[in-house]
Write an enzyme that holds these catalytic residues in place. Structure first.
Site, mmCIF file in Angstrom:
data_model
loop_
_atom_site.group_PDB
_atom_site.id
_atom_site.type_symbol
_atom_site.label_atom_id
_atom_site.label_comp_id
_atom_site.label_asym_id
_atom_site.label_seq_id
_atom_site.Cartn_x
_atom_site.Cartn_y
_atom_site.Cartn_z
ATOM 1 N N LYS B 71 0.806 -1.215 0.000
ATOM 2 C CA LYS B 71 0.000 0.000 0.000
ATOM 3 C C LYS B 71 0.839 1.264 0.000
ATOM 4 O O LYS B 71 0.303 2.360 -0.048
ATOM 5 C CB LYS B 71 -0.912 0.014 1.224
ATOM 6 C CG LYS B 71 -1.886 -1.123 1.184
ATOM 7 C CD LYS B 71 -2.897 -1.046 2.259
ATOM 8 C CE LYS B 71 -3.627 -2.372 2.316
ATOM 9 N NZ LYS B 71 -4.634 -2.427 3.355
ATOM 10 N N GLY B 85 -8.804 3.143 0.269
ATOM 11 C CA GLY B 85 -9.997 3.331 -0.552
ATOM 12 C C GLY B 85 -10.087 2.219 -1.577
ATOM 13 O O GLY B 85 -9.711 1.092 -1.316
#
Lengths: 176, 273
Positions: B71, B85
């Site tokens: 991430k 998200g």
């Protein structure tokens, strides 16, 4: 699923409209070149259209570069094509499997808008994906030879598909 | 219309299938869920630079699709960005801005600044009015010093000394609020970030697996992938499954030998003549 210098890609054979079965020999795993295959789950028409688009792009690439596309490059291409339709997506989740440099196996899956998910062991998609996660998680062993890989992939597919009404009628397994 | 379909497109989004998808949804076809990151991402500024942290779980509804995803995305050698998200949106937006920063570096001949990345991100996200669902923690060190910003999906930004985003942000923020102080050393910064991410991993259902950390200082960036593995796989069966050959019923077998590709390289003649 990844094995020792090989990979296996498998799909079931049912094509249906909700609960009605239309065909029992539908092909969902397509060849891009000798060492690269893509499986497309989801809406049948989107799977076929997407496959035709990808083959077209790959043929253009072959003409320009005079070689086959590497699996990592192909995965980026699929991701870009799917993300382009971010607000009106193809109803398709691809599973890509190929042999890269030195015949090192490469697998990845994406959601319908192109979020790549690389894995070193196995990737799954489709209506039975939850069962498949469980079956593959328990049956997977690292560095399997092709014959053992075939048995493992088939048993994982069969057991998961038996627990899902929308999948079935056997499977196609390809080992490269 | 048939002519325009087959050319490689010029970039940007393509809305061709929207009408068809709306009709299909009316007929009852459900759109398959997107891969969300359901994350805990954090950043903090310490005395020499910035530390970013993230968990590594990617979810698809209630199922964990990827137990070890990345991430923390690369933007520039001195700027990294954590994304929460919809996974496709965070990856696409960070890749796009990373390429734009590279082109900008070639054009100006200078190291990228964090505010450049910030402005590129916020203007893209505002343009799409929050439909591109990417919540980001952007951090880096440039010639003006260390910077840490948060970017929300609608395009608003905050500049903060410590920040958290994602579903586990409250758990992580509680750790920061109680233990953050100015002038932390590198080790204290890394410890605080891993404590915050662990708080998110164990208290938030959408975050889990391992901790990734990225330390950015002037002139040096260290990406500590899987810095901590607090969730090892303990349910391995030592025997495993072993299937005997021939256990699966095979209807037909087809073996195709791959053609050997012969490369013919002629002794490179010069083209001039």
């Amino acid at each position: 699923m990844v094995g020792k210098n090989c990979f296996a890609i498998a799909s079931d054979r049912r094509l249906g409209v909700q609960l009605q079965t239309i065909a029992t020999d539908f092909q969902r795993v397509f060849k891009i070149h000798d060492k690269l295959y893509i499986g497309l789950s989801g809406l049948g028409t989107d799977a076929q259209t997407l496959y035709q688009r990808l083959v077209f792009r790959h043929k253009l690439y072959q003409l320009r570069e005079e070689r086959d596309m590497k699996p990592e490059t192909f995965a980026s291409l699929v991701s870009a094509i799917l993300y382009e339709k971010r607000f009106g997506p193809y109803f398709c989740q691809p599973v890509i499997a190929g042999l890269g440099e030195d015949n090192k196996p490469f697998i990845c899956t994406m959601d319908c808008i192109g979020a790549k998910e690389l894995a070193k062991d196995f990737v799954v998609s489709g209506t039975a994906s939850e069962s498949l996660y469980g079956a593959c998680e328990s049956m997977y062993k690292p560095n399997m030879e092709p014959e053992e890989l075939f048995e493992t992939v088939s048993q994982a597919l069969m057991s998961s598909v038996d627990r899902d009404c929308l999948s079935g009628w056997g499977g196609y397994v390809l080992i490269v | 219309m048939t002519g325009s379909m087959d050319l490689p497109t010029k970039g940007g989004f393509n809305f061709d299938l929207c009408k068809r998808n709306a009709n299909l949804e009316m007929k009852g076809l459900k759109l398959p869920g997107f891969l969300k990151t359901g994350t805990t991402i954090v950043g903090l500024v310490f005395q020499d630079g910035v530390v970013l942290g993230a968990d590594t779980r990617a979810t698809e509804g209630p199922i964990v699709a990827d137990k070890n995803c990345e991430k923390i995305h690369f933007m520039a050698p001195n700027i990294y960005c954590c994304g929460a998200g919809t996974a496709a949106d965070t990856e696409a937006v960070t890749d796009m801005v990373s390429s734009q920063l590279q082109l900008h570096r070639y054009a100006t001949g200078r190291e990228s600044r964090v505010v450049t990345a910030l402005t590129l991100l916020k203007s893209h996200l505002f343009k799409y009015q929050g439909h591109v669902s990417a919540a980001l923690v952007l951090g880096g060190v440039d010639c003006t010093g260390p910077h840490l910003h948060t970017v929300y999906p609608h395009g608003s930004t905050d500049t903060l000394p410590f920040a958290t985003m994602g579903s586990g942000s409250l758990a992580a923020m509680s750790v920061f609020e109680s233990q953050y102080k100015e002038g932390l050393t590198r080790e204290e910064g890394i410890q605080l970030v891993t404590a915050a991410i662990r708080g998110g991993i164990f208290n938030d259902l959408g975050s889990g697996s391992n901790v990734d950390v990225c330390v950015i200082t002037k002139g040096k960036t260290e990406y500590l992938r899987n810095h901590e593995l607090p969730n090892p796989r303990t349910y391995v069966s030592s025997k495993g499954y072993s299937f005997t050959k021939g256990q699966t019923e095979v209807l037909s077998t087809k073996i195709t030998l791959l053609k050997q590709k012969v490369e013919v390289t002629e002794g490179g003649d010069a083209m001039e003549e």
